[in-house]
Structure formats: structure tokens, C-alpha cells
Design a protein around this motif. Structure first.
Motif, mmCIF file in Angstrom:
data_model
loop_
_atom_site.group_PDB
_atom_site.id
_atom_site.type_symbol
_atom_site.label_atom_id
_atom_site.label_comp_id
_atom_site.label_asym_id
_atom_site.label_seq_id
_atom_site.Cartn_x
_atom_site.Cartn_y
_atom_site.Cartn_z
ATOM 1 N N TYR A 1 0.825 -1.212 0.000
ATOM 2 C CA TYR A 1 0.000 0.000 0.000
ATOM 3 C C TYR A 1 0.857 1.258 0.000
ATOM 4 O O TYR A 1 0.594 2.220 -0.731
ATOM 5 C CB TYR A 1 -0.912 -0.039 1.231
ATOM 6 N N GLU A 2 1.900 1.264 0.838
ATOM 7 C CA GLU A 2 2.705 2.467 0.996
ATOM 8 C C GLU A 2 3.651 2.704 -0.181
ATOM 9 O O GLU A 2 4.232 3.791 -0.310
ATOM 10 C CB GLU A 2 3.511 2.407 2.295
ATOM 11 N N GLU A 3 3.791 1.721 -1.082
ATOM 12 C CA GLU A 3 4.739 1.838 -2.183
ATOM 13 C C GLU A 3 4.091 2.139 -3.530
ATOM 14 O O GLU A 3 4.798 2.438 -4.496
ATOM 15 C CB GLU A 3 5.541 0.530 -2.317
ATOM 16 N N ASP A 4 2.762 2.083 -3.623
ATOM 17 C CA ASP A 4 2.137 2.129 -4.937
ATOM 18 C C ASP A 4 0.801 2.859 -4.883
ATOM 19 O O ASP A 4 -0.111 2.446 -4.153
ATOM 20 C CB ASP A 4 1.940 0.697 -5.461
ATOM 21 N N GLU A 5 0.669 3.949 -5.654
ATOM 22 C CA GLU A 5 -0.561 4.729 -5.597
ATOM 23 C C GLU A 5 -1.735 4.009 -6.251
ATOM 24 O O GLU A 5 -2.889 4.295 -5.924
ATOM 25 C CB GLU A 5 -0.363 6.117 -6.218
ATOM 26 N N VAL A 6 -1.463 3.059 -7.151
ATOM 27 C CA VAL A 6 -2.549 2.280 -7.723
ATOM 28 C C VAL A 6 -3.155 1.364 -6.659
ATOM 29 O O VAL A 6 -4.381 1.224 -6.562
ATOM 30 C CB VAL A 6 -2.069 1.468 -8.949
ATOM 31 N N THR A 7 -2.309 0.757 -5.841
ATOM 32 C CA THR A 7 -2.810 -0.043 -4.722
ATOM 33 C C THR A 7 -3.667 0.811 -3.797
ATOM 34 O O THR A 7 -4.756 0.402 -3.371
ATOM 35 C CB THR A 7 -1.643 -0.660 -3.934
ATOM 36 N N ARG A 8 -3.195 2.003 -3.494
ATOM 37 C CA ARG A 8 -3.957 2.880 -2.600
ATOM 38 C C ARG A 8 -5.301 3.257 -3.232
ATOM 39 O O ARG A 8 -6.330 3.299 -2.540
ATOM 40 C CB ARG A 8 -3.136 4.137 -2.272
ATOM 41 N N LEU A 9 -5.311 3.539 -4.511
ATOM 42 C CA LEU A 9 -6.557 3.856 -5.208
ATOM 43 C C LEU A 9 -7.549 2.700 -5.101
ATOM 44 O O LEU A 9 -8.735 2.900 -4.809
ATOM 45 C CB LEU A 9 -6.259 4.155 -6.677
ATOM 46 N N ILE A 10 -7.054 1.484 -5.342
ATOM 47 C CA ILE A 10 -7.917 0.302 -5.314
ATOM 48 C C ILE A 10 -8.443 0.033 -3.908
ATOM 49 O O ILE A 10 -9.651 -0.161 -3.703
ATOM 50 C CB ILE A 10 -7.149 -0.922 -5.850
ATOM 51 N N GLN A 11 -7.530 0.023 -2.929
ATOM 52 C CA GLN A 11 -7.934 -0.326 -1.563
ATOM 53 C C GLN A 11 -8.833 0.741 -0.950
ATOM 54 O O GLN A 11 -9.840 0.429 -0.297
ATOM 55 C CB GLN A 11 -6.688 -0.525 -0.684
ATOM 56 N N ASP A 12 -8.501 2.001 -1.165
ATOM 57 C CA ASP A 12 -9.297 3.082 -0.571
ATOM 58 C C ASP A 12 -10.655 3.225 -1.250
ATOM 59 O O ASP A 12 -11.621 3.684 -0.623
ATOM 60 C CB ASP A 12 -8.543 4.413 -0.670
ATOM 61 N N GLY A 13 -10.724 2.835 -2.517
ATOM 62 C CA GLY A 13 -11.969 3.009 -3.255
ATOM 63 C C GLY A 13 -12.919 1.837 -3.181
ATOM 64 O O GLY A 13 -14.048 1.923 -3.693
ATOM 65 N N ALA A 14 -12.498 0.734 -2.568
ATOM 66 C CA ALA A 14 -13.359 -0.453 -2.513
ATOM 67 C C ALA A 14 -14.598 -0.189 -1.659
ATOM 68 O O ALA A 14 -14.496 0.246 -0.509
ATOM 69 C CB ALA A 14 -12.578 -1.638 -1.951
ATOM 70 N N ASP A 15 -15.760 -0.442 -2.219
ATOM 71 C CA ASP A 15 -17.036 -0.230 -1.529
ATOM 72 C C ASP A 15 -17.456 -1.546 -0.881
ATOM 73 O O ASP A 15 -18.050 -2.412 -1.510
ATOM 74 C CB ASP A 15 -18.081 0.237 -2.547
ATOM 75 N N ARG A 16 -17.152 -1.678 0.407
ATOM 76 C CA ARG A 16 -17.422 -2.945 1.096
ATOM 77 C C ARG A 16 -18.920 -3.235 1.206
ATOM 78 O O ARG A 16 -19.334 -4.396 1.216
ATOM 79 C CB ARG A 16 -16.766 -2.952 2.473
ATOM 80 N N ALA A 17 -19.715 -2.193 1.252
ATOM 81 C CA ALA A 17 -21.165 -2.408 1.309
ATOM 82 C C ALA A 17 -21.667 -3.009 0.000
ATOM 83 O O ALA A 17 -22.498 -3.923 -0.005
ATOM 84 C CB ALA A 17 -21.877 -1.093 1.600
ATOM 85 N N ALA A 18 -21.144 -2.518 -1.127
ATOM 86 C CA ALA A 18 -21.558 -3.056 -2.420
ATOM 87 C C ALA A 18 -21.119 -4.504 -2.583
ATOM 88 O O ALA A 18 -21.798 -5.296 -3.241
ATOM 89 C CB ALA A 18 -20.974 -2.208 -3.549
ATOM 90 N N LEU A 19 -19.994 -4.869 -1.960
ATOM 91 C CA LEU A 19 -19.485 -6.241 -2.054
ATOM 92 C C LEU A 19 -20.328 -7.214 -1.242
ATOM 93 O O LEU A 19 -20.256 -8.435 -1.449
ATOM 94 C CB LEU A 19 -18.029 -6.279 -1.574
ATOM 95 N N GLY A 20 -21.147 -6.698 -0.334
ATOM 96 C CA GLY A 20 -21.871 -7.508 0.636
ATOM 97 C C GLY A 20 -22.479 -8.800 0.132
ATOM 98 O O GLY A 20 -22.287 -9.863 0.748
ATOM 99 N N PRO A 21 -23.196 -8.809 -1.003
ATOM 100 C CA PRO A 21 -23.863 -10.040 -1.439
ATOM 101 C C PRO A 21 -22.924 -11.214 -1.710
ATOM 102 O O PRO A 21 -23.370 -12.367 -1.673
ATOM 103 C CB PRO A 21 -24.573 -9.604 -2.725
ATOM 104 N N VAL A 22 -21.653 -10.937 -1.984
ATOM 105 C CA VAL A 22 -20.730 -12.038 -2.289
ATOM 106 C C VAL A 22 -19.543 -12.067 -1.331
ATOM 107 O O VAL A 22 -18.616 -12.867 -1.508
ATOM 108 C CB VAL A 22 -20.216 -11.940 -3.747
ATOM 109 N N ALA A 23 -19.555 -11.220 -0.309
ATOM 110 C CA ALA A 23 -18.390 -11.068 0.563
ATOM 111 C C ALA A 23 -18.015 -12.346 1.303
ATOM 112 O O ALA A 23 -16.844 -12.551 1.648
ATOM 113 C CB ALA A 23 -18.631 -9.941 1.573
ATOM 114 N N ALA A 24 -18.972 -13.222 1.543
ATOM 115 C CA ALA A 24 -18.690 -14.450 2.295
ATOM 116 C C ALA A 24 -18.199 -15.587 1.402
ATOM 117 O O ALA A 24 -17.857 -16.664 1.908
ATOM 118 C CB ALA A 24 -19.938 -14.888 3.052
#
Length: 464
Positions: A68-91
Motif C-alpha cells: 500500500y505504501e509503495e504504490d498509488e494504484v494499490t492505494r486507489l484500489i484499496q481506498d476506493g473499494a465499496d465494502r457495502a456493495a461487495l456484501g452479497p458475495v463477501a462471504a
């Protein structure tokens, strides 16, 4: 036993880390072999897929392939992930997610709602467990609609990029190739020129020429000179008629640095293009190009397989609500995709991953002359993508790009594909074709002798 280990075929296979599992689970790819990260046998490839299938899907939220600390693309992906939207398949596990995508529960509506919660690594992992028919089935259920002067991605439609490149950027040659494409009903997604030089003044000349043609015939499409994003910004500053801002992008910060771009620069360009307010039916102003192998060619792959990095490039594109995204799947050469089997598979992967992430995904169905592929292979890939609802395809005069020196689809290839599959251009562009007398009553392209006065007059003038 390590969670990255499995016994398969009487042998114990251990993988160093999550990146190693992902790389070894990929179908055979010359680029991954060049990088030294591919499975060294089919047994090991199957073993990696077994490990991958049993991993929780949320593993990719908890473990970054590139720190995360080495790559801004990683930060974009991780910070932008909508965990609520993932809910139906998160398990679900990765394997369970693959099965769910192929189920009746995965409707166009549920997939659209899910897209903001998916990370590129999740979709890359699931597609590594899919066959080609699976990739077609899943991509075919995804609907992504974007708009500027034409509306793209609607059901039953196949958009097209008209690519009138010229080796010396001669405006007359480009205009002739543009006219040729328009007469085939091509160009509803964009009329896009790859300039031979990065001279800003020349780019402005081409932008002005295309805009003059568009306005003269009231064509509901958008134009783009595919120069570097900084040149587009300079052109905007000079008052040039910029519709779309183009940029090639990759899946790591280091690879994007090699392209001379950053996320901040892309955001600046998007804001500049939107400030012009040139769209009529929408305001999607960015056009991105990607392709498997770009990060490896820049020595910026961090030991990650090229399909996963391609999906991460899609994650970059998603952040800027583009009108168009396409993979130049066979353009980078056999060092990365050796033959037609690898090119076809990569094209289906790129389309499926992009659509799952909510992108208006297109493809340049192409190959270089030193690859083990030919035009028959491209016909196969184009037909497969057409059945799976691809947003747009690229076409060049005669299927041979005389500036970039590679083979793509021709104008008549796309016209034939539309006819065979019952697909139509973007609705605004289709209405324009009808007004020009270029459509027959059944919706197919009409003979030129039935074209309306403006088209006949232009032909009589030799395209002047």
C-alpha cells in the motif's frame, strides 16, 4: 500446511505468497514465462487454481499484492473499494464467486450494483478459474452505458472506433480514410487518430480538421487525437476542440510513471476536458488504452502476472468514469502473448474483467506480423466478443495500419459482424446514417447510390 499449499496428483505444491498463486494459476502466457513467474507444468497450474479457488474473496481486501505504501494504484484500489456493495458475495471463496457469476442470480442489475465493491484482483482471480465460454457468458451479462455525443454500451449495439492513421499525419490522407470509414457506418464510438508525432501544433491541426468534418455533416460522434495527456492539456489551453482526452495506462505506479503519468495528472486532464462542456448527451470525457504486458516491458511488474496487472489498469480507468476503454490485446507482441491461442484468451479476459469492474470495455482485435497469428484468428476473436456484448471494436482501412505497422480489423469486418449478429451502431449515429440515406429499410447499410445529397456531393468532390 500453509494456506498456499495443496496436494494435487500425489504431489505437494507450495506457493510462496498470494502473488505466486495468482501467477501460477494463470493460463500459459509467454510474458509470465519471460518474467520467470509462470507455472512450470500443467500440474502446478492446476494446483495453484485449487489453492486460489479455496481462498476467501475478501483476501484481496486484506492483502495487497503490491504494498500500500509503495504504490498509488494499490492505494486507489484499496481506498476506493465499496465494502457495502461487495456484501452479497463477501462471504464467498474465489471459487464460489466464480460459480455465482455463472448463476442465474448474477443478473445485469446485480452485477452493476456489485461492480463498485469488486477489486481488480478479485475479478482477475475469478477469471483465472473460468474457461473461455465462462468469460463470454459473464461478460455478456454486464451492461455498462456511457455517453458524450453518442450513447455506447446499450443492448443490441456494437460501437466502432474509426482509426484513420497516416504515417506523416497528412490531413488529406486522414480525411480520406475517415470518409471511407463513415461510408461503412464506422465511427460511432470515436474517430481516433494515433498521431505520428507528438507535436502539439500538428495535433491541434488534426483536431480542428476532424471537428470541421463533424460539424459540416452534423455527425453525432466524438473525435480524439491519441497524443500524450500533457499534449491534450496544452491543446485545451490553445483553445483546440478537444472532445476526449486519451492516455495509455498500466496497473502499477512505476509503469504509469514510465508512461509519464500519475493519478493526479489524469484527474487534472479529466477536469480540463469536462470544463469545455462539449458533450451533448453525456459528459464521459476520458479514453484509456491498456494491454497485457505493459508493466513487464517497463520492468515495473513487481512479480505480478500480466493478467492481474491488466485488471489493475482497469481499476485506474474506473476512477475517471471514461467514455471508452480498450485493450490493444495483440499489439505488444509475441514476447507477451505468443500466439493466437494466448491472444484470444487474453482478449476474452480483458473484456470480462473490464466489464465486471464497470468499464465500457472495447478491444483492438489485432496482432503484429511476427506473432503466431493471422486474420482468421482475429475473425474468431471478433465474433466471440460480438456475441458477448463488447462495447466497441477498432477498425482501420483494409485491416492494415500503415502508421503503426500492425494488423487489426477493417471497416468491412465490423460492418459484416454487425450484419451477422444483428447488432447496430449507437442510436444517435444510426439516426444520422438514416438521415444521410445510408440505411436500407431493414436497418442494414444501403448502397452508396441511394445516399442522400450531402454524401453524394462529398463523393463527387473526391472527399474535399
Amino acid at each position: 500446511m500453509s494456506r498456499f499449499a495443496v496436494i494435487a496428483g500425489g504431489e505437494r505444491h507450495v506457493f510462496k505468497d498470494l502473488a505466486g498463486v495468482m501467477a501460477c494459476a494463470s493460463p500459459r502466457r509467454s510474458g509470465d514465462e519471460l518474467a520467470g513467474i509462470a507455472a512450470d507444468s500443467e500440474k502446478r497450474r492446476v494446483a495453484a487454481r485449487m489453492v486460489l479457488a479455496d481462498l476467501p474473496l475478501t483476501t484481496f481486501l486484506d492483502e495487497a499484492l503490491i504494498p500500500y505504501e509503495e504504490d498509488e494504484v494499490t492505494r486507489l484500489i484499496q481506498d476506493g473499494a465499496d465494502r457495502a456493495a461487495l456484501g452479497p458475495v463477501a462471504a464467498l471463496t474465489v471459487g464460489g464467486f466464480r460459480d455465482w457469476l455463472l448463476s442465474y442470480d448474477a443478473t445485469p442489475e446485480t452485477l452493476a450494483a456489485l461492480a463498485p465493491g469488486l477489486t481488480p484482483e478479485m475479478v482477475a482471480a475469478a477469471t483465472k478459474l473460468m474457461g473461455n465460454a465462462d468469460l463470454l457468458a459473464v461478460a455478456g451479462k454486464c451492461r455498462v452505458v456511457t455517453a458524450f455525443r453518442s450513447t455506447l454500451g446499450l443492448p443490441g449495439r456494437l460501437g466502432s472506433r474509426l482509426q484513420p492513421n497516416h504515417p506523416t499525419d497528412d490531413p488529406l490522407g486522414i480525411a480520406a480514410a475517415t470518409l471511407d470509414g463513415l461510408l461503412f457506418g464506422i465511427g460511432d464510438a470515436v474517430i481516433g487518430i494515433n498521431p505520428a508525432s507528438d507535436n502539439v501544433a500538428d495535433c491541434v491541426t488534426l483536431l480542428e480538421m476532424l471537428d470541421e468534418v463533424r460539424q459540416r455533416f452534423a455527425i453525432p460522434t466524438q473525435s480524439c487525437v491519441l497524443t500524450h495527456v500533457t499534449n491534450s492539456l496544452r491543446a485545451i489551453e490553445r483553445g483546440a476542440p478537444v472532445d476526449l482526452v486519451f492516455q495509455s495506462i498500466a496497473g502499477t505506479e512505476a509503469a504509469n510513471r514510465g508512461f509519464g503519468v500519475s493519478l493526479a495528472l489524469l484527474a487534472e486532464a479529466e477536469a480540463a476536458a469536462r470544463s469545455l462542456g462539449r458533450g451533448t448527451v453525456g459528459d464521459n470525457v476520458m479514453y484509456f488504452e491498456t494491454g497485457q504486458g505493459s508493466a513487464l516491458s517497463a520492468d515495473a511488474h513487481h512479480g505480478i502476472d500480466q493478467q492481474t496487472l491488466e485488471a489493475r489498469a482497469h481499476g485506474v480507468a474506473r476512477a475517471f468514469s471514461p467514455l471508452l476503454v480498450n485493450s490493444v490485446v495483440g499489439f505488444i507482441g509475441p514476447e507477451y502473448l505468443y500466439d493466437s491461442k494466448q491472444i484470444i484468451r487474453a482478449g476474452l479476459e480483458d473484456h470480462c474483467c473490464g466489464k465486471l469492474l464497470g468499464l465500457p470495455m472495447g478491444l483492438d482485435v489485432c496482432y503484429t506480423n511476427h506473432a503466431e497469428a493471422d486474420q482468421d484468428d482475429m475473425d474468431v476473436l471478433a465474433t466471440l466478443l460480438g456475441t458477448a456484448g463488447i462495447t466497441f471494436l477498432i477498425a482501420v482501412p483494409g485491416g492494415d495500419d500503415v502508421m503503426l505497422n500492425y494488423q487489426s480489423l477493417s471497416y468491412h469486418d465490423l460492418l459484416g459482424l454487425r450484419h451477422r449478429l444483428g447488432l447496430r451502431p449507437a442510436p444517435e449515429f444510426e439516426s444520422w446514417l438514416d438521415r444521410m440515406g445510408m440505411l436500407a429499410p431493414d436497418g442494414r447499410l444501403a448502397p452508396l447510390d441511394s445516399a442522400a445529397g450531402p454524401v453524394r456531393a462529398l463523393l463527387a468532390q473526391g472527399g474535399r
